[in-house]
Design an enzyme around this catalytic site. Structure first.
Site: not given
Lengths: 629, 629
Positions: A147, A196-198, A265, A317, A333, A335, A410-411
């Site tokens: 991240h 990046d993985g996200h 995701h 997710e 979610e 987010c 995160c939310c």
């Protein structure tokens, strides 16, 4: 009525460049001054955002920054991306400062956190406390889980918001230093050819390009978008019990231009698509635009809940298969709802099509807003459409119960930043005039004119739009989005205006305007029964109740004594009644209908409240989809 | 007809002591000699089990044992419990040797692995290669994730099977050494007052007590059962990205005597309940028995799939809420079906009630047997009741696709051991006579008599039972389980026998038998439409097709060209036709019915194959529950 006085000129998350290839441009000024969203934004400003620093202190996020700055101390928290909570809060606070530049407490908090970030930043620009404090040897070494670019992206977005809203440079300097380090390390011929993985850096870098005018950020965003989907991920770092979540989780299973449906995701997918759409907007890349249109359509037709929520699986997710939309195990979610709004808004600007803002409306009023309690200080991470009487809110499962903060938080700051920047999503302009995408009392300047909106939407369907300023020397078009849920409406025009045209989801009024001319759009708000797509297996044999843009739900607490929600049925032919209930849930309109108990066939009065207001009282059963037998 | 000639006297997984407090005792001899299960067991004996050593070699399990024996080398595999695959294979092979004591190749393989285990065992008795080779410093230190007692349990079960089937002592010696170490370490006043994150040791220790007669093993089992549910778990060892899966995952959320429903990780829950039932059987503890009865009833009424599968959630491989039974996201792990059979059989013996063996039958013929391909060398880990046309078999998700072996290979050797010990589940006896719980051609000695069964079940409902031996001096009762799915049956009795009584799920024939007397039970096998419980949300508005004990399903490959399973409907009033198809799937009976295409209303012939035979041809869509509109 409100202490929230609106966002200053142009302060919003998408500020297109002059050369952008979009159909529409965001409003140059947008202020929400009253009504539904003003009240929610006031709670955000007065309760949610002010709690941020204390929450971040309690959770250890600020201690981590101090540990990085001092070079001593240990890392607190379970996740590499803890810093991003700070960044997102700073973005929310920045947009809020655009509303209230004189808020000295908030200004002081923002400055303190900005100083903390600047102090924590390494000399070379690196800034992620997990790797600075806990695992310096792993910097850039576990891009799948790390991240690092994700956090950098949120830092950039916060910095752009701060600069755009306040004109201050300090946070932008921090972000640019980190972005410059990334640009020096990542690239086809550089130290690391990787992603990046996200996703998140992509949309942030395009915005940094917009804010600074430096082309390098657009090029770097383009690199990150196009290198994805080529299997670059998987760090090989031993993670003990971790299962490999699979390439779709990382959004690394297919190049974005070749993808034909949304997958993996949900938040990762949607942040990526927001970034890719930003890129298409600035470059005019037709292939990328076509891919975005295809993916959005696939999402809305086959993988989106009635509430606008997305993400059908707790595991990963993730998006599920087409029409896999379980109401009980909906992840949806908060987010992901936010990311969906961000993406759809960019698509609306890119294409000018009303359907994108239709989804924004559905998501904002339902699957997004459910994420924050009415009192602004408790949150939902997942937003299911059903909770059973015997629901087992077990630890380890993201529970359908409101929580003051999350271990993975995160939310909450994500909700804060969307509410703080909400005015930006209301209106746009083009060479012909202005478009209203959402209906919120306020003042919006776009397309060379200024309009004032008055409405009690969504409780009432009457929307009054007064032109305060428009070109005096030519016709100008005021376009009002006609929601797709609306089957009956009326438009009242100023004297002498040509009849409104409607089509493609817009009501267009072309006129030589005088200041004070008013258009009234009246949307019929009768409650209605909604049937699911017959391919949506999990809610077959059920109907839902909607009214205007609001999805309603049954909560156990509102029903007659002894009624269990797993025992009630509702005929699709049932007569529905809407009643304003100023005493209930801060003032809502409820829908009631005659239903039946399956167990004994007796009739029972069912009361349905707006979904976004659920889980604000006693814990209990809830359902959006009601069996017909 | 078969090379499988049956299990030798008494060789089965539950050998009650003479003082056990159960209503029934397992057969003293049980041989399956022909028919459906003989064929499946032959594939198990000739394909599945012989592949084991090579699979265990490829996956590194045997290398781990050598590394532990040699004190050098590294650990291979992702899981602490890799050794348990070896143990389960040894148990399967041992039961198989009871059938075929002259199988020299299998005997050699078993001896080789036994020697390897003995060599790998530490001087103090410890044996788990993960902690021996990779993390010696963590022995007994992470009981939540460690699986040390779980592996010990499987070792004990393998050793008991080996001893019981072959009379050999070597493996039992290894197991007893490890068990003695555990007994010296674990206890209220010993070094560790603790339990294992994965139940299994409990049922194994009761079986070790049965095999050795040593009371200490029963006491230790009792300790492990009763210490659970008091929050002893959570090692505190830092596991990086791991989420805390929550106490129900470990079965540590409530003492087993106080639990009111099954919850958490399904396999953990059911192994625990099998062990607790073993304990109740040997001690006669009425409180524990009552708890088991309550939990079983809650499971079967609210948390069991039509196929007998259990576990509604991928997340945590867990039971869901009551009536949360999604067909598409059913986890229904093959191991959970096996654990359910093991538990229900113990309940059947404990109580004598037919309903427990009813569930065994449903599970064996459907949700268990689907776990192994017809050819015996590919496997399913999860057993969903629906796969869509657009199913995304993504990595990281336990996929509904057959696989030659798994990274987490718990299921294949578990299937092998159940098939190898299957004769044990067929019959029981008591002071009055013998009971047939399952219908499989073979010879069964129980309750002082011996019967020979001939049947083509489940293809045909005619079951012929010939008494070969019975007490000559008194009446003796032959009890035949009347399956709960059966609404019409006939019984043909030997001359002079009293009319059969039926009730509580048993057809009881009391008679003064002569050798050769035959009873024929004829179960009507007309295919039928099954409606779900109206509270099962995920399959509302659907029906299923069943025939006898078999659940049927639609597979895309069997339907008319161009038919999509998400477009077909079936009226609950549809006429069903059963046809034997010797050419199909090794010989099955299919059910056909006239359905409709939802898209254009046209009629379409639907073909439903037995669920257990699905996923043996091209990958494609499948569904058990068919929409009625």
């Amino acid at each position: 009525m409100s202490t929230v006085t609106g966002t200053t000129t142009g302060a919003g998350p998408v500020r297109l460049t002059g050369t952008a290839h979009t159909t529409l441009h965001p409003a140059t000024e947008a202020r929400i001054t009253g009504g539904f969203w003003a009240a929610r934004r006031r709670t955000n400003a007065e309760v949610s955002i002010p709690q941020g620093p204390a929450k971040l202190e309690e959770a250890g996020n600020l201690a981590n920054l101090r540990a990085a700055a001092d070079g001593k101390g240990t890392f607190t928290g379970d996740f590499q991306f803890q810093d991003s909570d700070v960044h997102k809060w700073l973005e929310a606070a920045s947009w809020q400062l655009a509303d209230n530049p004189s808020d000295t407490q908030l200004t002081a908090n923002v400055e303190e956190l900005t100083s903390l970030l600047a102090a924590a930043q390494e000399a070379d620009g690196y800034l992620q406390t997990f790797y600075q404090v806990k695992h310096p040897e792993l910097r850039w070494r576990e891009l799948d889980w790390g991240h690092e670019l994700y956090c950098a992206g949120h830092l950039v977005q916060a910095a752009v918001a701060h600069h755009r809203a306040t004109g201050r440079q300090e946070l932008l300097d921090v972000a640019v230093r980190f972005a410059a380090l990334i640009d020096s390390v990542f690239g086809p011929d550089k130290e690391i050819d990787g992603i990046d993985g996200h996703p998140e850096i992509e949309t942030a870098l395009v915005e940094l390009y917009r804010e600074t005018g430096e082309r390098r950020w657009l090029d770097l965003a383009s690199y990150f978008v196009d290198r994805r989907g080529h299997g670059l991920l998987n760090s090989g770092v031993d993670r003990g019990h971790d299962r490999d979540p699979g390439q779709p989780y990382w959004q690394d299973h297919v190049p974005v231009r070749e993808a034909r449906t949304v997958a993996g995701h949900a938040v990762r997918q949607l942040y990526l698509l927001a970034g890719a759409t930003d890129l298409a907007a600035e470059t005019g890349d037709p292939e990328l635009r076509a891919a975005m249109e295809q993916l959005w359509q696939a999402m809305v037709e086959t993988k989106t809940y009635l509430t606008g929520g997305v993400g059908s699986r707790h595991e990963g997710e993730a998006f599920g298969d087409p029409y896999e939309l379980p109401p009980d195990r909906a992840y949806a979610e908060t987010c992901a709802a936010i990311a969906s709004v961000q993406w759809s808004w960019r698509m609306a600007l890119l294409t000018g099509e009303a359907k994108y803002s239709d989804l924004v409306e559905r998501t904002l009023f339902n699957g997004f807003l459910s994420g924050v309690a009415l009192d602004g200080d408790r949150w939902l991470y997942v937003n299911p459409l059903q909770v059973r009487e015997d629901y087992d809110a077990r630890p380890g499962d993201q529970a359908a119960r409101r929580t003051p903060w999350f271990r993975c938080a995160c939310c909450p700051p994500n909700v804060m930043r969307l509410l703080a920047s909400l005015p930006h999503y209301v209106a746009s302009g083009d060479a012909e005039g202005a478009q209203l995408h959402q209906y919120a009392t306020g003042v919006y300047a776009a397309g060379g004119g200024t309009v004032r909106v008055e409405t009690d939407y969504p409780w009432n369907g009457r929307i009054s739009v007064t032109v305060e300023e428009a070109p005096a020397d030519r016709d100008w078009t005021l376009s009002l989005r006609l929601p797709s849920w609306c089957t009956e409406f009326a438009v009242m025009l100023p004297d002498g205006a040509a009849p409104a045209e409607s089509g493609d989801g817009w009501v267009r009024v072309r006129h030589r305007w005088s200041a004070g001319d008013t258009v009234v759009l009246d949307l019929a708000m009768a409650p209605r029964i909604t049937h699911p797509d017959p391919r949506t297996d999990a809610v077959r044999g059920c109907v839902a109740i909607e009214r205007g843009p609001l999805v309603h739900c049954l909560e156990g607490v509102d029903q007659e004594a002894g009624v269990r929600l797993d025992d009630v049925t509702l005929s699709p032919a049932a007569s529905l009644t809407a009643d304003a209930r100023p005493d209930l849930l801060g003032g809502v309109t409820v829908v009631t209908a005659e239903g039946r108990r399956r167990s004994d066939g007796s009739s029972v009065r069912l009361t349905a409240v707006p979904y976004h207001a659920w889980a604000n009282r006693d814990e209990g059963a809830m359902r959006v989809w009601i069996p017909t037998s």
